[in-house]
Design a protein around this motif. Structure first.
Motif, short mmCIF file in Angstrom:
data_model
loop_
_atom_site.label_atom_id
_atom_site.label_comp_id
_atom_site.label_asym_id
_atom_site.label_seq_id
_atom_site.Cartn_x
_atom_site.Cartn_y
_atom_site.Cartn_z
N ASP B 36 46.09 -49.84 74.42
CA ASP B 36 47.11 -50.12 73.41
C ASP B 36 47.26 -49.00 72.39
O ASP B 36 46.28 -48.51 71.83
CB ASP B 36 46.76 -51.41 72.67
N LEU B 37 48.50 -48.62 72.14
CA LEU B 37 48.80 -47.62 71.12
C LEU B 37 49.90 -48.17 70.23
O LEU B 37 50.64 -49.06 70.63
CB LEU B 37 49.29 -46.32 71.77
N ALA B 38 49.99 -47.60 69.03
CA ALA B 38 51.08 -47.99 68.13
C ALA B 38 51.87 -46.73 67.78
O ALA B 38 51.32 -45.62 67.82
CB ALA B 38 50.51 -48.63 66.88
N VAL B 39 53.13 -46.91 67.45
CA VAL B 39 53.95 -45.78 67.01
C VAL B 39 53.27 -45.16 65.78
O VAL B 39 52.82 -45.89 64.89
CB VAL B 39 55.38 -46.24 66.68
N GLY B 40 53.16 -43.83 65.77
CA GLY B 40 52.50 -43.15 64.66
C GLY B 40 51.09 -42.68 65.01
O GLY B 40 50.56 -41.77 64.40
N ASP B 41 50.46 -43.31 66.01
CA ASP B 41 49.13 -42.88 66.45
C ASP B 41 49.20 -41.44 66.98
O ASP B 41 50.20 -41.03 67.56
CB ASP B 41 48.61 -43.77 67.60
N TYR B 42 48.08 -40.72 66.83
CA TYR B 42 47.95 -39.42 67.48
C TYR B 42 47.05 -39.55 68.70
O TYR B 42 46.02 -40.23 68.64
CB TYR B 42 47.37 -38.38 66.52
N VAL B 43 47.47 -38.93 69.79
CA VAL B 43 46.67 -38.95 71.01
C VAL B 43 46.46 -37.52 71.51
O VAL B 43 47.25 -36.62 71.21
CB VAL B 43 47.32 -39.78 72.14
N ILE B 44 45.37 -37.32 72.27
CA ILE B 44 45.13 -36.04 72.93
C ILE B 44 45.81 -36.10 74.30
O ILE B 44 45.50 -36.98 75.10
CB ILE B 44 43.61 -35.81 73.12
N VAL B 45 46.75 -35.19 74.53
CA VAL B 45 47.54 -35.23 75.76
C VAL B 45 47.12 -34.10 76.71
O VAL B 45 47.01 -32.95 76.31
CB VAL B 45 49.05 -35.09 75.45
N HIS B 46 46.89 -34.48 77.97
CA HIS B 46 46.49 -33.52 78.99
C HIS B 46 47.20 -33.86 80.29
O HIS B 46 47.15 -35.01 80.73
CB HIS B 46 44.97 -33.59 79.17
N VAL B 47 47.87 -32.91 80.88
CA VAL B 47 48.64 -33.05 82.12
C VAL B 47 49.38 -34.40 82.22
O VAL B 47 49.36 -35.07 83.24
CB VAL B 47 47.78 -32.81 83.39
N GLY B 48 50.07 -34.72 81.12
CA GLY B 48 50.94 -35.91 81.15
C GLY B 48 50.24 -37.23 80.92
O GLY B 48 50.84 -38.29 81.09
N PHE B 49 48.97 -37.18 80.53
CA PHE B 49 48.22 -38.41 80.26
C PHE B 49 47.59 -38.34 78.87
O PHE B 49 47.08 -37.29 78.47
CB PHE B 49 47.09 -38.59 81.28
N ALA B 50 47.61 -39.45 78.13
CA ALA B 50 46.83 -39.53 76.89
C ALA B 50 45.38 -39.78 77.30
O ALA B 50 45.09 -40.70 78.05
CB ALA B 50 47.34 -40.67 76.03
N LEU B 51 44.47 -38.90 76.82
CA LEU B 51 43.06 -39.02 77.20
C LEU B 51 42.27 -39.81 76.18
O LEU B 51 41.33 -40.50 76.52
CB LEU B 51 42.41 -37.63 77.30
N SER B 52 42.61 -39.64 74.91
CA SER B 52 41.94 -40.42 73.87
C SER B 52 42.80 -40.45 72.62
O SER B 52 43.70 -39.62 72.45
CB SER B 52 40.54 -39.86 73.57
N LYS B 53 42.51 -41.42 71.79
CA LYS B 53 43.21 -41.57 70.53
C LYS B 53 42.47 -40.72 69.50
O LYS B 53 41.23 -40.66 69.54
CB LYS B 53 43.15 -43.04 70.13
#
Lengths: 384, 78
Positions: B36-53
């Motif tokens: 689950d994510l919410a608008v405004g969260d920052y995520v680490i993005v790698h090859v088109g996938f969020a890996l962690s918040k």
């Protein structure tokens, strides 16, 4: 950019460097290995070595998946791409990696092979859906960071009933490679190098967590500081390693607390475990065969395994015998010690693994470090 | 290869996807690995996938530790 710019402040970097210089014991020599190619690149790009005292040395490790992929696997991928039924999808990093006799995927593409650069495994899945007449093979490579997206692609292909999608799996494992480096003095396969601590990888650790490194403290009395990729992250992590040495401590510490937890990403771990299993052994370019250091698809997903689907035969090919990548990757030699460096071996025509990717030790030294060597040499001449 | 970049969630999309922004660049990525994510969260993005918040509290703590590491010799000299 939030979560980026604040970690690139040059003034703060110099202030942390002053702390490192103040706390570095002048009677000691410190040698730390940054395992990951992302750190190697950051250290070179931001000139962090220039900020460190002369007795704090960074050794550039083998954590660049493109660099450690054996030539034979590149040759196998090129052979596969020549199959007229196959569309080979891969990350851009792999396109220029040299195989045997100067061959590469980009040259094979120019010669007519259907090779596509993709940003994500999801793009490869999309190609397979759009072109049911083609056998789409994803040339998968990378450490633990890049493995979950490959596992996800296999699960998606199964869920969507795609019979024309498979993976040529070359995923490798970070802890196995660290172990190989630490056991090198014992096994005698590689020259011993004194390493007093490791900068642990950023995004590999976001997946696997910090716990898998505990064993290196227990078994080898090593120090690991998991570090972010930005220059201030690296400087702070070096300070943390140096303090451990000074205080006689050996521990796993986490500098990258904003993205890494001790347990890591459990959902991603479970997904990888469901789809992949350990290989008994895998060849690493420059390091040789390392036991239990890579993954392959489990029997249950065998139909998505390109090696089985196309009955791919292993190709064994060797590096230029003058190439020093093996000794450079474990820190026994520096790029400039290799007689191929900068002569026949450059990023445009790489002979060895460390020159292949911008994250390799030789490529980083060619792009950034050699200018510093030259500046030092001319400063030395001016002073004498 | 393992480079991944922080990006902010702009919009939650169906099927475990999200639209994220990094400066002017907007991309659609998979959020299947992070839940689950919410608008405004920052995520680490790698090859088109969020890996962690990205943990905003721990990020603040890191910045404080960086300032401390930078300030230590000045205090010692004082």
């Amino acid at each position: 950019m939030k979560h980026v710019d604040e970690y690139r402040d040059g003034k703060l970097a110099r202030a942390i460097a002053a702390t490192i210089a103040a706390e570095a014991d002048p009677t000691r020599d410190y040698a730390f290995m940054e395992f990951c190619g992302g750190h190697t690149h950051a250290i070179s790009r931001y000139g962090l070595e220039d900020l460190l005292p002369a007795n704090v040395r960074m050794i550039h490790g083998p954590g660049c998946p493109v660099c450690v992929l054996p030539i034979g696997r590149v040759d196998e991928a090129i052979e596969l791409a020549k199959n007229p039924d196959v569309t080979l999808a891969t990350y851009a990093d792999l396109m220029r990696v040299p195989g045997s006799r100067g061959a590469s995927l980009i040259k094979a593409k120019a010669a007519g092979a259907d090779i596509r650069m993709v940003y994500s495994t999801l793009d490869a899945i999309r190609i397979a859906e759009e072109r049911p007449d083609r056998q789409v093979v994803f040339f998968a490579i990378g450490f633990e960071t890049t493995t979950p997206p490959s596992a996800m692609a296999v699960k998606l292909a199964e869920a969507r009933g795609l019979t024309n999608f498979s993976i040529f799996c070359n995923h490798v494992l970070t802890p196995s490679a660290i172990r190989a480096i630490l056991e090198a003095p014992k096994t005698g396969g590689l020259p011993p190098v004194r390493i007093q601590g490791f900068l642990g990888p950023s995004h590999v650790s976001a997946i696997i967590g910090t716990k898998p490194y505990d064993t290196f403290v227990a078994e080898f009395a090593q120090r690991i500081v998991v570090s972010g990729f930005e220059p201030l992250d690296v400087m702070q992590s070096i300070l943390m390693l140096l303090r451990q040495v000074n205080e006689g401590r050996t521990a796993v510490e986490n500098q990258y607390i904003r993205a890494v937890t001790p347990e890591g990403n459990r959902a991603a771990q479970a997904l990888v475990d469901e789809v992949f299993e350990l290989r008994d052994s895998f060849e690493w370019r420059g390091l040789g065969a390392i036991p239990h250091s890579a993954l392959r698809l489990r029997e249950r997903y065998a139909t998505f395994d390109a090696e089985r689907r196309f009955a791919m035969t292993p190709i064994v090919a060797s590096d230029n015998p003058a190439c020093e990548c093996g000794t450079i990757l474990i820190g026994a030699k520096q790029p400039a010690d290799c007689r191929l460096f900068g002569t026949v071996c450059t990023p445009e025509t790489p002979m060895g693994s460390c020159m292949v990717s911008s994250e390799g030790a030789c490529a980083a030294h060619w792009t950034y470090g050699r200018f510093r060597d030259r500046a030092r040499a001319s400063a030395g001449r001016a002073a004498s | 290869m393992c480079l991944a970049i922080p990006a902010q969630v702009r919009e939650i999309l169906p099927d475990g996807m999200a639209r994220v922004g990094l400066d002017g660049v907007v991309k659609e990525i998979s959020t299947a690995l992070v839940g689950d994510l919410a608008v405004g969260d920052y995520v680490i993005v790698h090859v088109g996938f969020a890996l962690s918040k990205i943990d905003a509290v721990e990020a603040e703590r890191t910045l404080a530790l960086l300032a401390e590491a930078a300030g230590a010799p000045a205090e010692a000299m004082a």
